[in-house]
Design a protein around this motif. Structure first.
Motif, PDB file in Angstrom:
ATOM      1  N   UNK A 133       0.866  -1.171   0.000  1.00  0.00           N
ATOM      2  CA  UNK A 133       0.000   0.000   0.000  1.00  0.00           C
ATOM      3  C   UNK A 133       0.903   1.222   0.000  1.00  0.00           C
ATOM      4  N   UNK A 134       0.629   2.150  -0.886  1.00  0.00           N
ATOM      5  CA  UNK A 134       1.484   3.329  -1.050  1.00  0.00           C
ATOM      6  C   UNK A 134       0.969   4.511  -0.253  1.00  0.00           C
ATOM      7  N   UNK A 135      -0.312   4.822  -0.428  1.00  0.00           N
ATOM      8  CA  UNK A 135      -0.842   6.034   0.189  1.00  0.00           C
ATOM      9  C   UNK A 135      -2.320   5.907   0.492  1.00  0.00           C
ATOM     10  N   UNK A 136      -2.766   6.734   1.410  1.00  0.00           N
ATOM     11  CA  UNK A 136      -4.183   6.964   1.643  1.00  0.00           C
ATOM     12  C   UNK A 136      -4.496   8.348   1.086  1.00  0.00           C
ATOM     13  N   UNK A 137      -5.525   8.427   0.268  1.00  0.00           N
ATOM     14  CA  UNK A 137      -5.837   9.662  -0.443  1.00  0.00           C
ATOM     15  C   UNK A 137      -7.187  10.184   0.030  1.00  0.00           C
ATOM     16  N   UNK A 196     -11.648   7.957   8.466  1.00  0.00           N
ATOM     17  CA  UNK A 196     -11.833   7.806   9.911  1.00  0.00           C
ATOM     18  C   UNK A 196     -11.064   8.851  10.732  1.00  0.00           C
ATOM     19  N   UNK A 197      -9.920   9.317  10.190  1.00  0.00           N
ATOM     20  CA  UNK A 197      -9.127  10.330  10.890  1.00  0.00           C
ATOM     21  C   UNK A 197      -8.858  11.512   9.963  1.00  0.00           C
ATOM     22  N   UNK A 198      -8.540  12.637  10.554  1.00  0.00           N
ATOM     23  CA  UNK A 198      -8.166  13.794   9.757  1.00  0.00           C
ATOM     24  C   UNK A 198      -6.876  13.497   9.003  1.00  0.00           C
ATOM     25  N   UNK A 199      -6.701  14.195   7.898  1.00  0.00           N
ATOM     26  CA  UNK A 199      -5.539  13.975   7.041  1.00  0.00           C
ATOM     27  C   UNK A 199      -4.405  14.914   7.409  1.00  0.00           C
ATOM     28  N   UNK A 200      -3.181  14.386   7.378  1.00  0.00           N
ATOM     29  CA  UNK A 200      -2.015  15.223   7.637  1.00  0.00           C
ATOM     30  C   UNK A 200      -1.834  16.267   6.552  1.00  0.00           C
ATOM     31  N   UNK A 201      -2.330  15.983   5.350  1.00  0.00           N
ATOM     32  CA  UNK A 201      -2.158  16.924   4.243  1.00  0.00           C
ATOM     33  C   UNK A 201      -3.246  17.997   4.196  1.00  0.00           C
ATOM     34  N   UNK A 202      -4.318  17.810   4.974  1.00  0.00           N
ATOM     35  CA  UNK A 202      -5.404  18.803   5.043  1.00  0.00           C
ATOM     36  C   UNK A 202      -6.064  18.726   6.427  1.00  0.00           C
ATOM     37  N   UNK A 203      -5.296  19.011   7.473  1.00  0.00           N
ATOM     38  CA  UNK A 203      -5.756  18.788   8.846  1.00  0.00           C
ATOM     39  C   UNK A 203      -6.907  19.678   9.292  1.00  0.00           C
ATOM     40  N   UNK A 255      -1.756  13.601  -0.635  1.00  0.00           N
ATOM     41  CA  UNK A 255      -1.672  12.164  -0.382  1.00  0.00           C
ATOM     42  C   UNK A 255      -0.949  11.921   0.937  1.00  0.00           C
ATOM     43  N   UNK A 256      -1.465  11.015   1.749  1.00  0.00           N
ATOM     44  CA  UNK A 256      -0.829  10.629   3.002  1.00  0.00           C
ATOM     45  C   UNK A 256      -0.132   9.290   2.807  1.00  0.00           C
ATOM     46  N   UNK A 257       1.174   9.233   3.071  1.00  0.00           N
ATOM     47  CA  UNK A 257       1.920   7.978   2.937  1.00  0.00           C
ATOM     48  C   UNK A 257       1.308   6.925   3.854  1.00  0.00           C
ATOM     49  N   UNK A 258       1.139   5.718   3.335  1.00  0.00           N
ATOM     50  CA  UNK A 258       0.520   4.629   4.096  1.00  0.00           C
ATOM     51  C   UNK A 258       1.356   4.304   5.328  1.00  0.00           C
ATOM     52  N   UNK A 259       0.694   3.820   6.364  1.00  0.00           N
ATOM     53  CA  UNK A 259       1.382   3.394   7.581  1.00  0.00           C
ATOM     54  C   UNK A 259       2.356   2.267   7.236  1.00  0.00           C
ATOM     55  N   UNK A 260       3.461   2.211   7.969  1.00  0.00           N
ATOM     56  CA  UNK A 260       4.516   1.248   7.651  1.00  0.00           C
ATOM     57  C   UNK A 260       4.005  -0.189   7.621  1.00  0.00           C
TER      58      UNK A 260
END
Length: 322
Positions: free
Chosen positions: A116-120, A220-227, A284-289
């Motif tokens: 998984x690369x990113x959550x958009x 489910x959670x706010x985005x780091x790219x648009x908090x 785009x938010x990088x997917x969790x490790x």
């Protein structure tokens, strides 16, 4: 004697295969983007390909294969040799929502998840003079004005989001079909339509310019790219989620050592601060490790299928809605 010769031949072939796998890759790779050039999928693929070239020591050629909601390009990968030289950048539309098409491949059985690369983040946005500034206010207004809200249906993801919204709120929307997010956004800005679900990266410039309003981030959670944009849970319709994401998939049967090398190159790219910055600029938010593993993507895709396929089938959503 013949048995000995046969055994020697098999041993030699195994040795060649092992050596080839150890030396892989020995030529350029093809990354299939199942959409035309210029979109966010294409941009993310090119950013990843540029960085992964460093790790793999070979160029990664982008091949744009559009059509049928991305299913044509993904089908090309499904039918490719499982040697690691051809893989695709998939997403909800291509590896979950494309069930609306008559596919000649199996979304669950014919691919090898890589990472998984990113959550958009997907946003629900409204025309700027919509008489609601949150989902709770929207539902209240709809109860007082039944049948007066129209909802853009530009792809399968938007369609099922609208159906889920109806299921969660008990309210009905009027679906308006569009051929793409571009024309839909133009009409949203002009006030011709009321609601649109679209990737955050597409909507942010218009939101910041005050041309449309953001009602919720459908995550489910706010985005780091648009908090600054609240979630659906925070604004009145808990559970209204539409996952946007990117992930790499290869044809089924990919050798484990080749899969490991592709995964390692992906993980290394996603750990690069320069790449992370470019992703953030795209919304785009990088997917969790833990999701950047083949097992992580496989579990993520299965959860998406288990959630959305029943909704799609129950609503009778088909390709004619596109």
């Amino acid at each position: 004697m013949r048995k000995c010769l046969a055994a020697l031949a098999l041993t030699a072939l195994a040795g060649i295969a092992t050596a080839q796998a150890q030396n892989w890759p020995v030529r350029s790779l093809t990354l299939v983007v199942p959409f035309p050039p210029g979109g966010s999928t294409d941009a993310a693929a090119r950013i990843m390909a540029e960085r992964m070239r460093v790790s793999l020591g070979q160029p990664i050629v982008i091949e744009n294969v559009g059509g049928a909601g991305g299913s044509i390009g993904v089908g090309r990968v499904a039918r490719s040799p499982p040697d690691g030289y051809t893989f695709d950048i998939g997403q909800w539309d291509t590896h979950v929502g494309s069930i609306i098409y008559k596919l000649d491949y199996d979304l669950e059985k014919d691919f090898e998840p890589i990472a998984l690369i990113s959550n958009n983040p997907q946003l629900m946005v409204g025309r700027k003079d919509l008489p609601a500034n949150s989902l709770a206010e929207l539902v209240t207004w709809m109860k007082a004005n039944p049948g007066k809200i129209n909802f853009v249906n530009q792809n399968a993801a938007a369609n099922v989001t609208g159906v889920l919204f109806e299921n969660l709120t008990g309210q009905k929307v009027q679906f308006i079909p569009y051929r793409g997010a571009g024309p839909a956004m133009t009409d949203l800005i002009s006030g011709t339509v009321d609601l649109l679900v679209v990737q955050g990266a597409v909507a942010l410039p218009q939101i910041r310019a005050g041309k449309i309003k953001a009602l919720a981030n459908l995550s489910p959670q706010r985005s780091a790219s648009m908090p600054d944009i609240p979630t659906a849970d925070e604004t009145g319709v808990p559970g209204l989620y539409m996952s946007g994401w990117f992930g790499f998939f290869a044809p089924k049967g990919l050798p484990k050592d080749v899969l490991a090398k592709l995964n390692a190159a992906t993980v290394e790219a996603l750990a690069d601060p320069a790449l992370q910055k470019r992703f953030q600029e795209l919304g785009l938010d990088v997917a969790a490790r833990e999701q950047q593993t083949p097992e992580g993507l496989a579990a993520f895709q299965k959860a998406e299928i288990d959630k959305w396929w029943p909704i799609i089938k129950a609503a009778g959503i088909g390709a004619q809605a596109q």
